[in-house]
Design an enzyme around this catalytic site. Structure first.
Site, mmCIF file in Angstrom:
data_model
loop_
_atom_site.group_PDB
_atom_site.id
_atom_site.type_symbol
_atom_site.label_atom_id
_atom_site.label_comp_id
_atom_site.label_asym_id
_atom_site.label_seq_id
_atom_site.Cartn_x
_atom_site.Cartn_y
_atom_site.Cartn_z
ATOM 1 N N HIS A 1 -13.086 1.809 -34.824
ATOM 2 C CA HIS A 1 -14.501 1.692 -35.163
ATOM 3 C C HIS A 1 -15.365 2.060 -33.948
ATOM 4 C CE1 HIS A 1 -14.695 -2.080 -32.969
ATOM 5 N NE2 HIS A 1 -13.880 -2.692 -33.784
ATOM 6 N N HIS B 1 -14.631 0.796 -30.339
ATOM 7 C CA HIS B 1 -13.579 1.456 -29.568
ATOM 8 C C HIS B 1 -14.121 2.717 -28.913
ATOM 9 C CE1 HIS B 1 -11.247 -0.670 -32.858
ATOM 10 N NE2 HIS B 1 -10.826 -1.248 -31.748
ATOM 11 N N CYS C 1 -4.419 -18.162 -33.857
ATOM 12 C CA CYS C 1 -5.270 -17.197 -34.553
ATOM 13 C C CYS C 1 -4.563 -15.856 -34.555
ATOM 14 C CB CYS C 1 -6.632 -17.070 -33.868
ATOM 15 S SG CYS C 1 -7.661 -15.754 -34.590
ATOM 16 N N CYS D 1 -6.638 -12.917 -32.987
ATOM 17 C CA CYS D 1 -6.653 -12.846 -31.527
ATOM 18 C C CYS D 1 -5.252 -12.723 -30.939
ATOM 19 C CB CYS D 1 -7.293 -14.106 -30.942
ATOM 20 S SG CYS D 1 -9.029 -14.329 -31.335
ATOM 21 N N CYS E 1 -11.875 -20.169 -35.168
ATOM 22 C CA CYS E 1 -11.790 -19.274 -34.017
ATOM 23 C C CYS E 1 -13.179 -18.745 -33.671
ATOM 24 C CB CYS E 1 -10.842 -18.113 -34.330
ATOM 25 S SG CYS E 1 -10.949 -16.743 -33.157
ATOM 26 N N HIS F 1 -13.212 -14.820 -34.575
ATOM 27 C CA HIS F 1 -13.021 -14.314 -35.936
ATOM 28 C C HIS F 1 -13.595 -15.217 -37.030
ATOM 29 C CE1 HIS F 1 -9.941 -12.053 -33.656
ATOM 30 N NE2 HIS F 1 -10.277 -11.093 -34.477
ATOM 31 N N LYS G 1 -21.071 -7.277 -37.899
ATOM 32 C CA LYS G 1 -20.086 -7.174 -36.837
ATOM 33 C C LYS G 1 -19.065 -6.093 -37.163
ATOM 34 C CE LYS G 1 -16.519 -9.723 -34.322
ATOM 35 N NZ LYS G 1 -15.774 -10.985 -34.179
ATOM 36 N N LYS H 1 -11.943 -3.738 -37.578
ATOM 37 C CA LYS H 1 -11.044 -2.770 -38.215
ATOM 38 C C LYS H 1 -10.798 -3.131 -39.663
ATOM 39 C CE LYS H 1 -7.750 -2.955 -35.043
ATOM 40 N NZ LYS H 1 -8.343 -3.702 -33.923
#
Length: 489
Positions: free
Chosen positions: A20, A23, A129, A132, A146, A149, A304, A307
């Site tokens: 996305h 990156h 998680c 993560c 988390c 996330h 947000k 992926k």
């Protein structure tokens, strides 16, 4: 010119989905640093890659009903392909599941830490998680979920190898407080120091091979366990240089022998890089990175980026629609050192058209048109004055800003010279036949040449088009549009 080596890396993303915009941001930021240092005469090595061995990749492959190898290979190809779309100057790409350099280096690093007595095995129950790939303590969870996330971690009980992170608390404080390892910006450094000062707990560094579906690198001497993905993935920065292999010359040159070893990462993985990775290296007796440069997150139209389960803002599609220059310029002009940034296509188009098409592009077009009209393309030396002084100061301003990882300040310095040049045209009116007009045009050409040279790390394509017209001698070429106005489809 300096001959001291500069080694810059990005993080290596999981390949459980397509890349996305976040990156792409990190890749461009690292590329700017690499290109800038090359322009200043430094030997540079720029590394990126993909983290193939994560358990979340295995889980995503199962959910897709695809063999893990096929799934990982297909998604990794999408990340690697970004290099061309974004005009990256990458020197090396490592894929942790296929690169033969990686497993021997991971094993060597493990064995060196083991020789220090820094591993022990125990049963552990904790909140894990999967997003993560990390265990959390209860006090690290906001409302039981988390913080990264927004989901409740699952409770997992398993027997793993642990690393004696607590042993390195004092040494970590020393290197972080002294600045031996720079964490930039200052707010992220403060967060890391607060975490270390609060007390470090030993961390799990392996997973049962059965739980990982056999995917990953076996723990040396214990094939029933695989090396925990974070511990293994962090090693890519040295394994890509041949560390642990038969030929480690690149490691000796670019890690042990570099003046600067720089990691460019996102804020969600600061702890892994600024605490766990440093402790691994201390345990193994290897040199530390010199700087960890941290960017915040992007959102897309307020959502947000992710992926999966969030906005993606496909960078390759944006390049196909608007061009590489437009996307790279948005990254370097809109994204600050601190604070999350929202991306919209309207903002991308507006920034490109204002500063590239109407600003720099129009400046060069007008200047070269006037030079061709008055002198047939011949130019003399620049005249003393504010614009010549501003152009002369530009490289130093760019150096200072990029040393502090402030790409927006560096490009603001470029834009300031362009704005001054455009004001100079309006004030001096060199299209009129008056004394000194040729000197004004020569000064404008000089300023444009300096801007084009300093622009190269940010927009290599656009800078090349400008330099082809501006030349570097006593003549310039006829103008051609360098940055055409964009339109939303």
């Amino acid at each position: 010119m300096t001959t001291s080596r500069y080694y810059v890396t990005t993080s290596i993303p999981y390949v459980n989905g397509a890349p996305h915009l976040g990156h792409a941001l990190e890749l461009v930021q690292a590329d700017v640093l690499a290109r800038h240092r090359r322009r200043r005469g430094q030997p540079v090595r720029f590394l990126t890659g993909t983290d193939d061995n994560a358990l979340k990749n295995v889980v995503a492959a199962r959910a897709a009903g695809v063999p893990t190898r096929r799934f990982v290979d297909a998604n990794a190809a999408g990340f690697v392909a970004l290099g061309q779309a974004l005009a990256l100057s990458v020197d090396d790409v490592i894929r942790t599941s296929t690169d033969p350099r990686h497993p021997p280096g991971v094993r060597r690093l493990w064995e060196r830490c083991a020789a220090r007595g820094d591993f022990y095995r125990r049963t552990y129950t904790g909140r894990y998680c999967a997003g993560c790939e990390q265990f959390y303590t209860a006090d690290e969870l906001a409302g039981g979920v988390c913080p990264e996330h927004g989901v409740a971690p699952e409770e997992v009980s398993e027997e793993n190898w642990f690393f004696r992170l607590s042993r390195y608390q004092d040494e970590l404080l020393r290197v972080l407080e002294s600045g031996a390892v720079r964490v930039v910006p200052a707010a992220k450094r403060a967060e890391v120091l607060a975490f270390v000062r609060a007390g470090l707990r030993d961390v799990s560094v392996s997973r049962p091979a059965e739980r990982a579906g056999g995917w990953g690198i076996p723990v040396p001497g214990d094939p029933g366990q695989v090396v925990y993905v974070w511990w293994e993935a962090l090693a890519n920065y040295v394994t890509a240089l041949g560390y642990g292999g038969a030929d480690d010359r690149a490691y000796r040159d670019w890690w042990a022998g570099s003046a600067e070893r720089v990691h460019v990462i996102g804020k969600g993985i600061v702890r892994f890089h600024a605490v766990y990775w440093l402790a691994q290296l201390l345990s193994a007796g290897l040199p530390l990175p010199t700087a960890i440069l941290v960017h915040d997150y992007l959102t897309a139209d307020g959502v947000k980026l992710a992926k999966s389960g969030g906005a993606t803002a496909d960078p390759s599609a944006l390049v196909a629609r608007y061009g590489t220059d437009a996307l790279r310029w948005w990254f370097v002009r809109e994204v600050p050192r601190t604070g999350d940034t929202d991306f919209t296509e309207d903002r991308l188009v507006a920034r490109h058209d204002l500063e590239l098409a109407n600003g720099l592009g129009n400046l060069v077009q007008r200047t070269l048109t006037l030079v061709q009209r008055r002198t047939g393309g011949a130019v003399g030396p620049p005249a003393p004055g504010a614009l010549t002084d501003a152009a002369g100061a530009l490289p130093v301003a760019v150096d200072r800003a990029l040393d502090g990882f402030d790409l927006r300040a560096a490009t603001a310095a470029l834009v300031a010279v362009v704005d001054l040049a455009n004001r100079t045209i309006e004030a001096e009116r060199p299209w009129e036949r008056r004394p000194g007009a040729d000197a004004v045009l020569a000064t404008l050409v000089h300023a444009c040449r300096v801007v084009a040279a300093e622009l190269e790390p940010f927009l290599p394509g656009g800078a090349a088009r400008l330099r082809a017209q501006l030349s570097d001698g006593e003549r310039v070429e006829p103008p051609e549009p360098s940055f055409r106005r964009l339109a939303r489809p």
